[in-house]
Design a protein around this motif. Structure first.
Motif, PDB file in Angstrom:
ATOM      1  N   ILE A  18       0.891  -1.162   0.000  1.00 49.18           N
ATOM      2  CA  ILE A  18       0.000   0.000   0.000  1.00 49.18           C
ATOM      3  C   ILE A  18       0.929   1.211   0.000  1.00 49.18           C
ATOM      4  CG2 ILE A  18      -1.723   1.334   1.267  1.00 49.18           C
ATOM      5  CD1 ILE A  18      -2.691  -1.290   2.514  1.00 49.18           C
ATOM      6  N   ASP A  27       1.410   5.225  -0.256  1.00 43.93           N
ATOM      7  CA  ASP A  27       0.640   6.442   0.002  1.00 43.93           C
ATOM      8  C   ASP A  27       1.081   7.573  -0.920  1.00 43.93           C
ATOM      9  OD1 ASP A  27      -0.795   8.510   1.064  1.00 43.93           O
ATOM     10  OD2 ASP A  27      -0.159   8.199   3.135  1.00 43.93           O
ATOM     11  N   ILE A  85      -1.511  -1.337  -4.178  1.00 45.46           N
ATOM     12  CA  ILE A  85      -2.506  -0.278  -4.274  1.00 45.46           C
ATOM     13  C   ILE A  85      -1.769   1.040  -4.112  1.00 45.46           C
ATOM     14  CG2 ILE A  85      -4.423   0.878  -3.095  1.00 45.46           C
ATOM     15  CD1 ILE A  85      -5.547  -1.801  -2.355  1.00 45.46           C
ATOM     16  N   MET A 100      -2.344   4.579  -3.015  1.00 44.81           N
ATOM     17  CA  MET A 100      -3.395   5.246  -2.245  1.00 44.81           C
ATOM     18  C   MET A 100      -3.342   6.757  -2.463  1.00 44.81           C
ATOM     19  SD  MET A 100      -4.170   4.786   1.806  1.00 44.81           S
ATOM     20  CE  MET A 100      -2.526   5.353   2.266  1.00 44.81           C
ATOM     21  N   THR A 119      -5.908   5.526  -6.383  1.00 49.22           N
ATOM     22  CA  THR A 119      -6.401   4.407  -5.584  1.00 49.22           C
ATOM     23  C   THR A 119      -6.915   3.268  -6.465  1.00 49.22           C
ATOM     24  OG1 THR A 119      -7.003   5.827  -3.741  1.00 49.22           O
ATOM     25  CG2 THR A 119      -8.086   3.687  -3.835  1.00 49.22           C
ATOM     26  N   ASP A 120      -7.537   3.611  -7.579  1.00 51.62           N
ATOM     27  CA  ASP A 120      -8.121   2.584  -8.432  1.00 51.62           C
ATOM     28  C   ASP A 120      -7.078   1.879  -9.301  1.00 51.62           C
ATOM     29  OD1 ASP A 120     -10.643   3.070  -7.467  1.00 51.62           O
ATOM     30  OD2 ASP A 120     -11.091   4.580  -8.996  1.00 51.62           O
ATOM     31  N   LYS A 180      -4.472  -0.495  -9.442  1.00 47.60           N
ATOM     32  CA  LYS A 180      -3.885  -1.532  -8.596  1.00 47.60           C
ATOM     33  C   LYS A 180      -3.750  -2.820  -9.383  1.00 47.60           C
ATOM     34  CE  LYS A 180      -8.519  -2.137  -6.711  1.00 47.60           C
ATOM     35  NZ  LYS A 180      -9.361  -1.803  -5.555  1.00 47.60           N
ATOM     36  N   SER A 186      -6.263   9.588   2.060  1.00 48.50           N
ATOM     37  CA  SER A 186      -5.601   8.363   2.532  1.00 48.50           C
ATOM     38  C   SER A 186      -6.542   7.640   3.486  1.00 48.50           C
ATOM     39  CB  SER A 186      -4.274   8.693   3.229  1.00 48.50           C
ATOM     40  OG  SER A 186      -4.457   9.658   4.236  1.00 48.50           O
ATOM     41  N   GLN A 199      -9.506   1.127   4.679  1.00 50.50           N
ATOM     42  CA  GLN A 199     -10.178   0.545   3.507  1.00 50.50           C
ATOM     43  C   GLN A 199      -9.201  -0.281   2.667  1.00 50.50           C
ATOM     44  OE1 GLN A 199     -12.059   3.461   0.983  1.00 50.50           O
ATOM     45  NE2 GLN A 199     -12.232   2.053  -0.740  1.00 50.50           N
ATOM     46  N   GLN A 200      -7.992   0.252   2.441  1.00 49.23           N
ATOM     47  CA  GLN A 200      -7.029  -0.463   1.606  1.00 49.23           C
ATOM     48  C   GLN A 200      -6.516  -1.729   2.301  1.00 49.23           C
ATOM     49  OE1 GLN A 200      -7.254   0.742  -1.160  1.00 49.23           O
ATOM     50  NE2 GLN A 200      -7.973   2.791  -0.660  1.00 49.23           N
ATOM     51  N   TYR A 233      -9.070  -4.384   2.081  1.00 51.62           N
ATOM     52  CA  TYR A 233      -9.112  -4.975   0.740  1.00 51.62           C
ATOM     53  C   TYR A 233      -8.177  -6.175   0.661  1.00 51.62           C
ATOM     54  CZ  TYR A 233      -7.980  -5.600  -4.186  1.00 51.62           C
ATOM     55  OH  TYR A 233      -7.737  -6.148  -5.415  1.00 51.62           O
TER      56      TYR A 233
END
Length: 375
Positions: free
Chosen positions: A197, A199, A243, A245, A249-250, A252, A281, A285-286, A289
């Motif tokens: 993930i 950022d 991902i 972030m 975010t989309d 990935k 951020s 949620q991430q 996932y």
């Protein structure tokens, strides 16, 4: 007479102070090139290891290895060198040291949770496992943190490896000597499924430092520098997911194979070439996932962030509960490692403290590693 005694005492005191200062300066000079293990690494309790050893007595090779594996996943903490030696010495020893497969396999089982080793500690382990296929010895060598800049240690390891005819030596020598502890220890899950993930949210655009030429260095610049130092990060993994972030975010990739050169290239491009950070951020949620996705088999998850939440929950207990409520089999097989880029900025101290504690806690409760990047 009193004057003479006082003079002697004064000279002795000054000599002692001078020796102390000299030793201190020598220690400080050594520290310039010797990294030390992170204070946040948690080791398995000695009593627990002793109890494990008792359960291994009299069992078959396969049963011993299964017990070690179950114990390792249950503990989710790191083995010290002494603990590794304790376990290895009770495992089956072949008449021919080069064929000590059981001990090699034990190292493979413990691989994700072998703590940082000094050269001397690694040598002790190498003498027991020998070098039948080189894989186990390669694992041990990869955890040495005091090689960097230390010619004497390098020569000492050379002799040990040559003595045990380690065929892997030529492959690992160049890459290992160039790494200090943190970059060496952070990535250990070769051949596994690793997730990231990363950022790229608006808080990562915060100025972390002002360079000597007057230009700004942002938190994301620190992340990019960190990533560039790990430009070989995907080369030995069988699968990875990521991902980005923030605004991306989309964008990935789930379960990208190592051979997917274009996907690796795309991620590197996004990490290294993004000029404008933005978006929110939402780490919860991430993270959810990755933890809830039944189609991946992640063993190590890395969060590179300043830890500041701008969307979703920032309550640390919510994150702990998320991990606790994850399917037990997945929970016991995943380790979260976090790298904090929380430098500079005008956020309230309470926000900064919570952000740092969040990243530390995620690593701590899963047996992972927390690193604070400062420059």
């Amino acid at each position: 007479m009193n004057t003479i005694l006082l003079s002697i005492l004064a000279i002795t005191t000054l000599s002692t102070i001078g020796l102390t200062i000299g030793l201190y300066l020598e220690t400080q000079q050594q520290d310039l090139y010797l990294e030390v293990p992170s204070p946040y690494i948690r080791f398995i309790d000695e009593t627990e290891v002793d109890q494990l050893i008792m359960t291994l007595q009299g069992k078959s090779d396969s049963e011993q290895l299964k017990s070690i594996q179950s114990f390792t996943l249950e503990q989710h903490k790191f083995y010290s060198s002494d603990q590794i030696l304790k376990i290895l010495v009770i495992l089956k020893e072949s008449v021919y040291p080069q064929y000590n497969q059981v001990r090699n396999y034990a190292i493979e089982v413990m691989k994700p949770y072998i703590g940082p080793l000094t050269t001397a500690q690694a040598q002790q382990i190498l003498k027991i496992i020998s070098a039948s296929d080189g894989i186990a010895s390669g694992v041990v060598v990869s955890q040495i943190y005091d090689l960097y800049g230390n010619t004497e240690n390098q020569q000492s390891l050379n002799m040990t490896l040559a003595t045990y005819d380690n065929m892997l030596y030529k492959q690992i020598i160049n890459q290992q000597y160039a790494k200090n502890f943190y970059y060496n220890f952070l990535i250990t899950s070769e051949g596994k499924h690793v997730a990231f993930i990363i950022d790229q949210s608006k808080t990562m655009a915060t100025v972390a430092q002002i360079r000597s030429d007057g230009t700004n260095l942002t938190r994301y610049d620190l992340l990019r520098q960190f990533s560039q130092n790990r430009n070989d990060i995907f080369q030995s993994f069988t699968a990875f997911s990521y991902i980005l972030m923030g605004n991306y975010t989309d964008f990935k990739c789930n379960s990208c194979p190592t051979g997917s050169y274009e996907q690796r290239k795309a991620m590197n491009s996004f990490v290294l070439n993004v000029l404008h950070n933005g978006g929110e951020s939402n780490i919860y949620q991430q993270l959810n996932y990755f933890l809830s996705n039944p189609y991946n088999q992640i063993t190590d998850l890395y969060i590179w962030s300043d830890g500041i939440i701008t969307e979703g929950t920032s309550n640390i207990n919510d994150f702990v509960n998320l991990i606790k409520e994850t399917n037990s089999q997945r929970r016991n097989n995943i380790r979260i490692n976090t790298v904090s880029f929380l430098v500079g900025g005008n956020e309230p101290q309470s926000v900064k403290d919570n952000s740092t504690q969040l990243l530390k806690t995620l690593a701590d409760v899963t047996g992972g590693t927390f690193i604070q990047v400062s420059s």
